[in-house]
Design a protein around this motif. Sequence first.
Motif, PDB file in Angstrom:
ATOM      1  N   LEU A 167      19.717  47.860  31.662  1.00  0.00           N
ATOM      2  CA  LEU A 167      20.694  46.780  31.562  1.00  0.00           C
ATOM      3  C   LEU A 167      21.481  46.636  32.861  1.00  0.00           C
ATOM      4  O   LEU A 167      21.766  45.522  33.301  1.00  0.00           O
ATOM      5  CB  LEU A 167      21.652  47.030  30.400  1.00  0.00           C
ATOM      6  CG  LEU A 167      21.059  47.037  28.990  1.00  0.00           C
ATOM      7  CD1 LEU A 167      22.169  47.187  27.969  1.00  0.00           C
ATOM      8  CD2 LEU A 167      20.259  45.778  28.727  1.00  0.00           C
ATOM      9  N   ALA A 168      21.838  47.767  33.461  1.00  0.00           N
ATOM     10  CA  ALA A 168      22.625  47.722  34.694  1.00  0.00           C
ATOM     11  C   ALA A 168      21.870  46.998  35.791  1.00  0.00           C
ATOM     12  O   ALA A 168      22.473  46.327  36.644  1.00  0.00           O
ATOM     13  CB  ALA A 168      22.989  49.134  35.148  1.00  0.00           C
ATOM     14  N   ALA A 169      20.534  47.098  35.783  1.00  0.00           N
ATOM     15  CA  ALA A 169      19.738  46.433  36.799  1.00  0.00           C
ATOM     16  C   ALA A 169      19.821  44.916  36.686  1.00  0.00           C
ATOM     17  O   ALA A 169      19.625  44.201  37.679  1.00  0.00           O
ATOM     18  CB  ALA A 169      18.275  46.884  36.695  1.00  0.00           C
ATOM     19  N   GLU A 170      20.135  44.409  35.489  1.00  0.00           N
ATOM     20  CA  GLU A 170      20.204  42.964  35.278  1.00  0.00           C
ATOM     21  C   GLU A 170      21.294  42.313  36.132  1.00  0.00           C
ATOM     22  O   GLU A 170      21.183  41.153  36.514  1.00  0.00           O
ATOM     23  CB  GLU A 170      20.454  42.655  33.802  1.00  0.00           C
ATOM     24  CG  GLU A 170      19.254  42.874  32.903  1.00  0.00           C
ATOM     25  CD  GLU A 170      18.141  41.883  33.180  1.00  0.00           C
ATOM     26  OE1 GLU A 170      18.448  40.708  33.468  1.00  0.00           O
ATOM     27  OE2 GLU A 170      16.973  42.284  33.111  1.00  0.00           O
ATOM     28  N   ARG A 171      22.339  43.071  36.409  1.00  0.00           N
ATOM     29  CA  ARG A 171      23.457  42.481  37.166  1.00  0.00           C
ATOM     30  C   ARG A 171      23.046  42.136  38.588  1.00  0.00           C
ATOM     31  O   ARG A 171      23.710  41.333  39.261  1.00  0.00           O
ATOM     32  CB  ARG A 171      24.646  43.435  37.170  1.00  0.00           C
ATOM     33  CG  ARG A 171      24.552  44.528  38.226  1.00  0.00           C
ATOM     34  CD  ARG A 171      25.600  45.591  38.058  1.00  0.00           C
ATOM     35  NE  ARG A 171      25.749  46.404  39.258  1.00  0.00           N
ATOM     36  CZ  ARG A 171      24.907  47.344  39.631  1.00  0.00           C
ATOM     37  NH1 ARG A 171      23.822  47.600  38.894  1.00  0.00           N
ATOM     38  NH2 ARG A 171      25.129  48.053  40.730  1.00  0.00           N
ATOM     39  N   LEU A 172      21.951  42.738  39.082  1.00  0.00           N
ATOM     40  CA  LEU A 172      21.484  42.494  40.445  1.00  0.00           C
ATOM     41  C   LEU A 172      20.555  41.297  40.534  1.00  0.00           C
ATOM     42  O   LEU A 172      20.196  40.867  41.635  1.00  0.00           O
ATOM     43  CB  LEU A 172      20.755  43.737  40.974  1.00  0.00           C
ATOM     44  CG  LEU A 172      21.565  45.043  40.954  1.00  0.00           C
ATOM     45  CD1 LEU A 172      20.694  46.200  41.403  1.00  0.00           C
ATOM     46  CD2 LEU A 172      22.802  44.921  41.829  1.00  0.00           C
ATOM     47  N   ASP A 173      20.170  40.759  39.388  1.00  0.00           N
ATOM     48  CA  ASP A 173      19.263  39.610  39.357  1.00  0.00           C
ATOM     49  C   ASP A 173      20.039  38.354  39.739  1.00  0.00           C
ATOM     50  O   ASP A 173      21.048  38.029  39.106  1.00  0.00           O
ATOM     51  CB  ASP A 173      18.658  39.467  37.961  1.00  0.00           C
ATOM     52  CG  ASP A 173      17.505  38.469  37.913  1.00  0.00           C
ATOM     53  OD1 ASP A 173      17.526  37.498  38.697  1.00  0.00           O
ATOM     54  OD2 ASP A 173      16.603  38.664  37.097  1.00  0.00           O
ATOM     55  N   PRO A 174      19.591  37.603  40.755  1.00  0.00           N
ATOM     56  CA  PRO A 174      20.318  36.380  41.150  1.00  0.00           C
ATOM     57  C   PRO A 174      20.427  35.354  40.028  1.00  0.00           C
ATOM     58  O   PRO A 174      21.318  34.503  40.054  1.00  0.00           O
ATOM     59  CB  PRO A 174      19.479  35.834  42.314  1.00  0.00           C
ATOM     60  CG  PRO A 174      18.703  37.006  42.822  1.00  0.00           C
ATOM     61  CD  PRO A 174      18.443  37.874  41.632  1.00  0.00           C
ATOM     62  N   LEU A 182      31.309  45.135  38.829  1.00  0.00           N
ATOM     63  CA  LEU A 182      29.878  44.859  38.806  1.00  0.00           C
ATOM     64  C   LEU A 182      29.192  45.250  40.109  1.00  0.00           C
ATOM     65  O   LEU A 182      27.951  45.337  40.140  1.00  0.00           O
ATOM     66  CB  LEU A 182      29.622  43.377  38.513  1.00  0.00           C
ATOM     67  CG  LEU A 182      30.105  42.848  37.157  1.00  0.00           C
ATOM     68  CD1 LEU A 182      29.535  41.456  36.898  1.00  0.00           C
ATOM     69  CD2 LEU A 182      29.732  43.789  36.019  1.00  0.00           C
ATOM     70  N   ASP A 183      29.944  45.492  41.155  1.00  0.00           N
ATOM     71  CA  ASP A 183      29.356  45.916  42.427  1.00  0.00           C
ATOM     72  C   ASP A 183      29.239  47.436  42.524  1.00  0.00           C
ATOM     73  O   ASP A 183      28.708  47.956  43.511  1.00  0.00           O
ATOM     74  CB  ASP A 183      30.192  45.397  43.603  1.00  0.00           C
ATOM     75  CG  ASP A 183      30.159  43.877  43.695  1.00  0.00           C
ATOM     76  OD1 ASP A 183      29.112  43.294  43.379  1.00  0.00           O
ATOM     77  OD2 ASP A 183      31.193  43.293  44.074  1.00  0.00           O
ATOM     78  N   MET A 227      21.223  36.014  37.032  1.00  0.00           N
ATOM     79  CA  MET A 227      22.183  36.484  36.034  1.00  0.00           C
ATOM     80  C   MET A 227      23.609  36.271  36.543  1.00  0.00           C
ATOM     81  O   MET A 227      24.116  37.058  37.336  1.00  0.00           O
ATOM     82  CB  MET A 227      21.951  37.970  35.737  1.00  0.00           C
ATOM     83  CG  MET A 227      22.979  38.585  34.787  1.00  0.00           C
ATOM     84  SD  MET A 227      22.948  37.915  33.110  1.00  0.00           S
ATOM     85  CE  MET A 227      21.369  38.550  32.538  1.00  0.00           C
ATOM     86  N   PRO A 228      24.282  35.201  36.118  1.00  0.00           N
ATOM     87  CA  PRO A 228      25.679  34.996  36.529  1.00  0.00           C
ATOM     88  C   PRO A 228      26.558  36.149  36.046  1.00  0.00           C
ATOM     89  O   PRO A 228      26.351  36.666  34.937  1.00  0.00           O
ATOM     90  CB  PRO A 228      26.062  33.682  35.836  1.00  0.00           C
ATOM     91  CG  PRO A 228      24.763  33.024  35.512  1.00  0.00           C
ATOM     92  CD  PRO A 228      23.794  34.126  35.246  1.00  0.00           C
ATOM     93  N   PRO A 229      27.503  36.592  36.844  1.00  0.00           N
ATOM     94  CA  PRO A 229      28.369  37.703  36.441  1.00  0.00           C
ATOM     95  C   PRO A 229      29.058  37.471  35.099  1.00  0.00           C
ATOM     96  O   PRO A 229      29.204  38.406  34.309  1.00  0.00           O
ATOM     97  CB  PRO A 229      29.380  37.785  37.593  1.00  0.00           C
ATOM     98  CG  PRO A 229      28.678  37.193  38.758  1.00  0.00           C
ATOM     99  CD  PRO A 229      27.806  36.121  38.207  1.00  0.00           C
ATOM    100  N   GLN A 230      29.491  36.229  34.851  1.00  0.00           N
ATOM    101  CA  GLN A 230      30.178  35.937  33.604  1.00  0.00           C
ATOM    102  C   GLN A 230      29.262  36.159  32.403  1.00  0.00           C
ATOM    103  O   GLN A 230      29.694  36.662  31.363  1.00  0.00           O
ATOM    104  CB  GLN A 230      30.681  34.489  33.618  1.00  0.00           C
ATOM    105  CG  GLN A 230      31.550  34.126  32.430  1.00  0.00           C
ATOM    106  CD  GLN A 230      32.114  32.727  32.569  1.00  0.00           C
ATOM    107  OE1 GLN A 230      32.121  32.146  33.639  1.00  0.00           O
ATOM    108  NE2 GLN A 230      32.587  32.174  31.467  1.00  0.00           N
ATOM    109  N   ILE A 231      27.979  35.813  32.535  1.00  0.00           N
ATOM    110  CA  ILE A 231      27.026  36.015  31.447  1.00  0.00           C
ATOM    111  C   ILE A 231      26.762  37.497  31.243  1.00  0.00           C
ATOM    112  O   ILE A 231      26.679  37.984  30.102  1.00  0.00           O
ATOM    113  CB  ILE A 231      25.711  35.263  31.739  1.00  0.00           C
ATOM    114  CG1 ILE A 231      25.979  33.767  31.858  1.00  0.00           C
ATOM    115  CG2 ILE A 231      24.684  35.537  30.644  1.00  0.00           C
ATOM    116  CD1 ILE A 231      26.563  33.140  30.613  1.00  0.00           C
TER     117      ILE A 231
END
Length: 541
Positions: A289-296, A259-260, A298-302
């Motif tokens: 969608l990839a940008a969502e992972r950078l949102d604080p 995810l990093d 958005m937990p990585p597991q979700i």
Amino acid sequence: MPFKPEYPGEVPTLGWHVLDFISSMLAAPDKGEYEPLILTPEQAQFVLNWYALDPVTGRRQYRRGVLSRPKGWGKSPILSAIACAEALAGVVPDGWDANGRPVGKPWLAVRTPLVQVAAVSEQQTANAWGPLLEMLRLGPALDHFDIEPLDSFVNLPRGRIMPVTSSASSAEGARAVFAIMDQTEEWKQGNGGKRFAEVIRKNAAKINGTTLESPNAYTPGEGSVAEESAAFYKNILEGRALDNGLLYDHREADSDTDLDDELSVMKGLSQAYGDSADVNGGWVDLKRLAAERLDPAMPPQIFRAYFLNQITHASDSWLSEPELKGVAAPDTELEPGTSITLGFDGSRKRARGVADATALVGCRVSDGHLFSLGVWEQPDGPAGRNWEVPKSEVHAAVAEAFKTYNVVGFFADPAKWESDVGEWEAKYISKHLQIRASQAHPIEFWMNGGRAVTIVRATEKLHNAIIDREITYDGSHVLTRHFLNARRRPGQKGLQIAKDFPDSPRKIDAAVAAILAFEARSHAVAKGLTGRKRSRRVTRL
């Protein structure tokens, strides 16, 4: 006449007829004006698989199905289209034509059809119900068939398509020929979802109907309907199920998706979304969608569950499925004579509930590769009544391991197997056991009492080796299942593993045996016993 394949290995299917119906009679939803509904190749392949027939009997191969994809892939439209086909198209097998090709007839020729769009809340039913109404209202089906698509149900020439929730008493006794079961990762005991699923399947069984689930990735340990369906599929793969009438279609991103790393995330999203991804010609904007992972928020597991469709882990899981997939090496072969260690965790029977499993796991000394040598579990249903572990099979598996490999160490939890462990000590100590659990008892390794600190350390060592990808395992379904069932349980001496609750049917015995085998291997490595083959002693005169 019998089925005539057009090419070797062809599986007969009514799916071609269903695809013709979908493209010629239904409108693509969310378009404003009429456009024919054309499924992607991936979606079309699922339809072909879902309507597969037995080439001998001509019956449908699958009575249950699971279509698991990430959010936005297009599960709701394809399931809505299949629901329309079940109501109006020729989906009931009717033998073979003069050329030996499959023929279908509509449910109307057999009985009054009822098709249900089921969910545990009205909001969830709207996921499939809205697209379904658009497909019928804007498509040629409205003029071709005598149907009336109302907001709350669709009147058929005879019968109905209707939404239904777990709170609806009408579900009991309503014999649907087909039912969509949407978002079954949310169908749980607390919201009535598990009982709801039982009722729907029971009703469908009475009239030879079918049910099709559309879950997102479930969370292990929550006991959802989606999790139980996945467990049923694993039983089929392990040969433990008495029935294989489940089509299980689940796809997710690779376990090593980082995810990093944006490139890794884009690759994982492309894998999970397939034909629906914009980079593959679809409509899903992967960069968005990839940008969502950078949102604080958005937990990585979700993110992994929603968009990568990865079945990760419960909050107290010992290991996650992506972590295990990262070290799975199912094609690894062990040569006879290879130096290994063994781990054993056993049980007998239980007066109530499901008996614990008995497991024998091996570990290659040279690289720590873990592999299952035998797991004995109580069968489901009537076959499991009064079941006991077949001791003769267990002893035969132990004997075969010593015969095939160079067993340098064997740690066994003797609980309920004290006499058997004593027998193994007497039989094998003089052979190849160079590692001893103790001087007095070379195999006996109690998992409680005074060894608590040792077990904590052994558990941590195996966990770290898997997380850091320092070892591999055979990827077997049974060993994977037991690893995923294990829960972290902190104690006074440190972290150990346990079942989610004492009488849980989700067993962890193979995971415990793996810990013992890996601990014995650690002792062997410390002693320098990393040779791959059993050495041969040469006598000189």
